[in-house]
Design a protein around this motif. Sequence first.
Motif, PDB file in Angstrom:
ATOM      1  N   UNK A 101       0.819  -1.386  -0.032  1.00  0.00           N
ATOM      2  CA  UNK A 101       0.033   0.164   0.063  1.00  0.00           C
ATOM      3  C   UNK A 101       1.161   1.226  -0.316  1.00  0.00           C
ATOM      4  N   UNK A 102       0.449   2.206  -0.280  1.00  0.00           N
ATOM      5  CA  UNK A 102       1.192   3.889  -0.467  1.00  0.00           C
ATOM      6  C   UNK A 102       1.056   4.678   1.294  1.00  0.00           C
ATOM      7  N   UNK A 103       2.191   4.230   1.343  1.00  0.00           N
ATOM      8  CA  UNK A 103       2.211   5.406   3.004  1.00  0.00           C
ATOM      9  C   UNK A 103       3.117   6.204   2.530  1.00  0.00           C
ATOM     10  N   UNK A 104       2.227   6.546   3.957  1.00  0.00           N
ATOM     11  CA  UNK A 104       3.320   8.026   4.039  1.00  0.00           C
ATOM     12  C   UNK A 104       4.814   8.183   4.603  1.00  0.00           C
ATOM     13  N   UNK A 105       5.875   8.565   3.511  1.00  0.00           N
ATOM     14  CA  UNK A 105       7.275   8.159   4.309  1.00  0.00           C
ATOM     15  C   UNK A 105       7.431   9.182   5.263  1.00  0.00           C
ATOM     16  N   UNK A 106       8.730   9.995   5.962  1.00  0.00           N
ATOM     17  CA  UNK A 106       9.134  10.601   6.375  1.00  0.00           C
ATOM     18  C   UNK A 106       9.847  11.661   5.822  1.00  0.00           C
ATOM     19  N   UNK A 107       9.971  12.439   4.260  1.00  0.00           N
ATOM     20  CA  UNK A 107       9.917  13.039   3.783  1.00  0.00           C
ATOM     21  C   UNK A 107       8.897  13.505   2.832  1.00  0.00           C
ATOM     22  N   UNK A 108       7.631  12.935   4.312  1.00  0.00           N
ATOM     23  CA  UNK A 108       6.501  13.387   3.174  1.00  0.00           C
ATOM     24  C   UNK A 108       6.140  13.096   2.333  1.00  0.00           C
ATOM     25  N   UNK A 109       5.954  12.304   1.383  1.00  0.00           N
ATOM     26  CA  UNK A 109       5.715  11.308   0.354  1.00  0.00           C
ATOM     27  C   UNK A 109       5.374   9.971   0.308  1.00  0.00           C
ATOM     28  N   UNK A 110       4.684   9.365  -0.414  1.00  0.00           N
ATOM     29  CA  UNK A 110       3.823   8.418  -0.685  1.00  0.00           C
ATOM     30  C   UNK A 110       4.867   6.832  -1.499  1.00  0.00           C
ATOM     31  N   UNK A 111       4.773   6.419  -0.989  1.00  0.00           N
ATOM     32  CA  UNK A 111       6.187   5.237  -1.276  1.00  0.00           C
ATOM     33  C   UNK A 111       4.906   3.589  -1.271  1.00  0.00           C
ATOM     34  N   UNK A 157       6.713  18.205   7.822  1.00  0.00           N
ATOM     35  CA  UNK A 157       5.487  16.422   7.342  1.00  0.00           C
ATOM     36  C   UNK A 157       4.957  17.558   9.052  1.00  0.00           C
ATOM     37  N   UNK A 158       5.470  17.808  10.030  1.00  0.00           N
ATOM     38  CA  UNK A 158       4.175  18.733  10.925  1.00  0.00           C
ATOM     39  C   UNK A 158       2.306  18.137  10.937  1.00  0.00           C
ATOM     40  N   UNK A 159       2.260  18.413  11.599  1.00  0.00           N
ATOM     41  CA  UNK A 159       0.525  18.680  10.945  1.00  0.00           C
ATOM     42  C   UNK A 159       0.357  20.494  11.737  1.00  0.00           C
ATOM     43  N   UNK A 160      -0.200  21.111  10.782  1.00  0.00           N
ATOM     44  CA  UNK A 160      -0.119  22.533  10.767  1.00  0.00           C
ATOM     45  C   UNK A 160      -1.241  22.801  12.160  1.00  0.00           C
ATOM     46  N   UNK A 161      -2.446  22.359  12.262  1.00  0.00           N
ATOM     47  CA  UNK A 161      -3.429  22.595  13.325  1.00  0.00           C
ATOM     48  C   UNK A 161      -2.430  21.626  14.197  1.00  0.00           C
ATOM     49  N   UNK A 162      -2.129  21.085  14.722  1.00  0.00           N
ATOM     50  CA  UNK A 162      -1.225  20.824  15.910  1.00  0.00           C
ATOM     51  C   UNK A 162       0.109  21.808  16.702  1.00  0.00           C
ATOM     52  N   UNK A 163       0.702  22.772  15.930  1.00  0.00           N
ATOM     53  CA  UNK A 163       1.416  23.657  16.464  1.00  0.00           C
ATOM     54  C   UNK A 163       0.568  25.193  15.840  1.00  0.00           C
ATOM     55  N   UNK A 164      -0.876  25.387  15.443  1.00  0.00           N
ATOM     56  CA  UNK A 164      -1.451  26.850  16.263  1.00  0.00           C
ATOM     57  C   UNK A 164      -2.001  26.858  17.354  1.00  0.00           C
TER      58      UNK A 164
END
Length: 280
Positions: free
Chosen positions: A68-78, A197-204
Amino acid sequence: MTKDTAIKLFQDQRVRVEWDGEQEKWFFSIVDIIRILTASPNPRKYWSVLKTRLKKEGSELATNCSQLKMRSADGKYYKTDVADTEQLLRLIQSIPSPNAEPFKVWLAKVGYERIEETEDPEKAFDRAMETYLKKGYSANWINQRLKSIEVRKELTDEWDIRGVKKGMEYAILTDEITQAWAGLTTKEYKELKDLKKENLRDNMTNLELVLNMLAEATTTEISKEKKPNSFLENKEIANQGGTIAGNTRKEIEEKTGKPVISPLNAKELGLKSENEKLDE
């Protein structure tokens, strides 16, 4: 096939998982599991060698595991090798590790929690609160964040009804809302907070979250009334919803004499301690 993507924690370590609604199964990233069980500096290499060995032994695990395509540490899906719970239990038997037994208990717990959350969605929110508390966020901030998740879900449900496609179209409309209320694109907003790659809302901050919720909730209500039939109409409504929240932001800034949009991310806010100071 309907899948819910998530991150599950095992002893504070992240495991990428996806829920298959049709098969009613969790699929786990094998590489993530191996990293935890073996503490290998190169879990992909470890899995490659182990997979070759299992194939020679005639193991069905090595030949039947899915990708399955999953998000990697670089923010891209592999594409990533994944396994369901039954396959993982077989894999654990092939890896000598002191974490084997605790991991079996964890797998059973993950499966049971999903059943509970399906029957009572409120439990998902309770577990999310526990996770944020462990990370050090204040209770006040967490309540706002959980509410923002609910508001976002209502908006995406409305987009689904209006034929908006997940992925790129979701991203474009979200960007339209963000730029209208915050005066920044999502990318610019994340750059301001020095996020990758962090979630923007988690940093608001609390106030940023409230205004973002206002923008999304307003967009939802306008969409329900106007019932847009095209992507361009949805984009116009997204701008309208964001603009209403943007006008509120400007009024707040005029009254307080300071900007609402904060360059501080979660680490710089100091999580619990600093968020509580901001609330004072």
